[in-house]
Each structure stands twice: as C-alpha cells, then as structure tokens.
Write a protein that holds these residues in place. Structure first.
Motif, short mmCIF file in Angstrom:
data_model
loop_
_atom_site.label_atom_id
_atom_site.label_comp_id
_atom_site.label_asym_id
_atom_site.label_seq_id
_atom_site.Cartn_x
_atom_site.Cartn_y
_atom_site.Cartn_z
N GLY A 35 35.46 16.72 -5.70
CA GLY A 35 34.99 17.61 -6.74
C GLY A 35 35.80 18.88 -6.83
N TRP A 36 35.49 19.65 -7.86
CA TRP A 36 36.11 20.95 -8.08
C TRP A 36 35.02 22.01 -8.20
CZ3 TRP A 36 41.28 21.81 -7.84
CH2 TRP A 36 42.13 20.71 -7.96
N PHE A 37 35.26 23.11 -7.54
CA PHE A 37 34.41 24.29 -7.65
C PHE A 37 35.30 25.46 -8.03
CE2 PHE A 37 30.28 23.06 -5.78
CZ PHE A 37 30.61 21.78 -5.35
N ARG A 38 34.68 26.54 -8.47
CA ARG A 38 35.46 27.74 -8.76
C ARG A 38 34.68 28.98 -8.35
NH1 ARG A 38 35.38 27.55 -15.43
NH2 ARG A 38 33.19 28.14 -15.70
N GLN A 39 35.42 30.03 -8.07
CA GLN A 39 34.80 31.28 -7.66
C GLN A 39 35.54 32.44 -8.29
OE1 GLN A 39 34.36 31.75 -3.42
NE2 GLN A 39 32.72 33.21 -3.68
N GLY A 42 33.48 38.57 -7.16
CA GLY A 42 32.13 39.09 -7.16
C GLY A 42 31.05 38.07 -7.49
N LYS A 43 31.43 36.82 -7.65
CA LYS A 43 30.46 35.78 -7.99
C LYS A 43 30.44 34.70 -6.92
CE LYS A 43 30.62 36.35 -13.00
NZ LYS A 43 30.73 35.66 -14.31
N GLU A 44 29.37 33.93 -6.94
CA GLU A 44 29.25 32.82 -6.00
C GLU A 44 30.12 31.65 -6.45
OE1 GLU A 44 24.70 33.57 -4.34
OE2 GLU A 44 25.17 31.78 -5.48
N ARG A 45 30.44 30.81 -5.49
CA ARG A 45 31.19 29.60 -5.81
C ARG A 45 30.30 28.68 -6.65
NH1 ARG A 45 34.93 27.07 -1.19
NH2 ARG A 45 35.37 29.31 -1.16
N GLU A 46 30.84 28.18 -7.74
CA GLU A 46 30.04 27.35 -8.63
C GLU A 46 30.69 25.99 -8.86
OE1 GLU A 46 29.60 28.72 -12.64
OE2 GLU A 46 31.75 29.00 -12.96
N CYS A 96 39.27 22.54 -4.48
CA CYS A 96 39.03 21.11 -4.40
C CYS A 96 38.16 20.84 -3.17
CB CYS A 96 40.37 20.40 -4.27
SG CYS A 96 40.28 18.63 -3.98
N ALA A 97 37.28 19.87 -3.28
CA ALA A 97 36.40 19.53 -2.17
C ALA A 97 36.24 18.02 -2.08
CB ALA A 97 35.03 20.19 -2.36
N ALA A 98 35.94 17.55 -0.89
CA ALA A 98 35.77 16.11 -0.69
C ALA A 98 34.73 15.84 0.38
CB ALA A 98 37.09 15.46 -0.28
N ASP A 99 34.14 14.68 0.29
CA ASP A 99 33.19 14.26 1.32
C ASP A 99 33.22 12.74 1.39
OD1 ASP A 99 30.86 15.83 2.92
OD2 ASP A 99 30.32 13.72 2.58
N LEU A 100 32.79 12.24 2.54
CA LEU A 100 32.76 10.80 2.72
C LEU A 100 31.65 10.15 1.93
CD1 LEU A 100 33.43 10.58 6.56
CD2 LEU A 100 35.05 10.16 4.71
N ASN A 101 30.56 10.88 1.75
CA ASN A 101 29.38 10.32 1.10
C ASN A 101 28.96 11.16 -0.09
OD1 ASN A 101 28.87 8.23 3.20
ND2 ASN A 101 28.55 10.05 4.48
N PRO A 102 28.82 10.54 -1.25
CA PRO A 102 28.35 11.29 -2.42
C PRO A 102 26.85 11.57 -2.30
CG PRO A 102 28.68 8.99 -2.99
CD PRO A 102 29.12 9.14 -1.58
N GLY A 103 26.55 12.83 -2.01
CA GLY A 103 25.15 13.22 -1.90
C GLY A 103 24.84 14.30 -2.91
N ARG A 104 24.77 15.54 -2.43
CA ARG A 104 24.50 16.67 -3.31
C ARG A 104 25.82 17.14 -3.92
NH1 ARG A 104 21.48 20.77 0.46
NH2 ARG A 104 23.07 20.02 1.91
N THR A 106 26.79 18.45 -6.63
CA THR A 106 26.92 19.65 -7.45
C THR A 106 26.75 20.92 -6.64
OG1 THR A 106 24.59 19.65 -8.08
CG2 THR A 106 26.11 18.42 -9.49
N THR A 107 26.63 20.79 -5.34
CA THR A 107 26.48 21.97 -4.48
C THR A 107 27.59 22.00 -3.42
OG1 THR A 107 25.12 20.89 -2.79
CG2 THR A 107 23.99 21.73 -4.73
N PRO A 108 28.01 23.20 -3.01
CA PRO A 108 29.04 23.28 -1.96
C PRO A 108 28.61 22.59 -0.67
CG PRO A 108 28.80 25.40 -3.05
CD PRO A 108 27.68 24.53 -3.55
#
Length: 124
Positions: A35-39, A42-46, A96-104, A106-108
C-alpha cells in the motif's frame, strides 16, 4: 530482511501526472498486500491506496479515488502508484508499505514493513 525502496517523487505543477514505484526485496519475501500512505507536515500519516497480491483487489481513500491508480508487477515484487490530476493538497511524503497478510489495509497498523518515503510537492 525486507526492504522497500520508493522512487519517482518530485516537484510538479498542479494538474500533471506522476508515478511512484516501490520495489520490495528480501529473501523469499512474498507480500500479501502492499500500500501507499502519505504524510503532510503537521498531519498524521494517512492511507492512500492498497492492493492485495493474491486477488489483486484494490482500495482507495476518498480523496484520491478516481485520480490515483495502484497496480503491481508480481514478477518484480513492485507496486506502482499512478497519480493523475495532482493537486497542491496532494503534497506530502509518500510511503510504501507491505505486509504478509492483508488485514487492516487502510491503517498503518496493518503493515509491518515500510519504505523511507519519497517527497511529492505539487505547486499551484
């Protein structure tokens, strides 16, 4: 050890397109989701967008839906974020972010691995 390396950021004018890339590497690493997040300052990562590796299902935040597209090249373990019709409010560091298992997805908290980030600046 898993490494994520982003590329493709830069300074652009509003209305143009930009494509970010993220290559995942690591011994026998096969992501379940990327996934992709952005920050912005002064704002939280979204959350921006995510794609599952198996089913290739995608998810987008409302702020980018219809303008951004996420797709993957599984042979290269690479995910792309195609950003069209960029706006000044898209200015942020994109991660960019990655995980072995698709869970949550939409959250970091749903991702174990992160890249170093790439700056995208959109001028008006």
């Amino acid at each position: 050890q898993v490494q994520l390396v982003e590329s493709g950021g830069g300074l652009v004018q509003a209305g143009v397109s930009l494509r970010l890339s993220c290559k995942a590497s690591g011994r026998s690493f096969s992501p379940g989701v990327m996934g992709w997040f952005r920050q912005a300052p002064g704002k939280e990562r979204e959350f921006v967008a995510a794609i599952t590796w198996g089913g290739r299902s995608t998810s987008y935040s409302d702020s980018v839906k219809g303008r951004f597209g996420i797709f993957r090249d599984s042979a290269k373990n690479t995910v792309y974020l195609q950003m069209n019709s960029l706006k000044p409010e898209d200015t942020a560091v994109y991660y960019c972010a990655a995980d072995l298992n698709p869970g949550r997805i939409t959250t970091p908290q749903g991702y174990a691995y992160w890249g170093q980030g790439t700056q995208v600046t959109v001028s008006s």
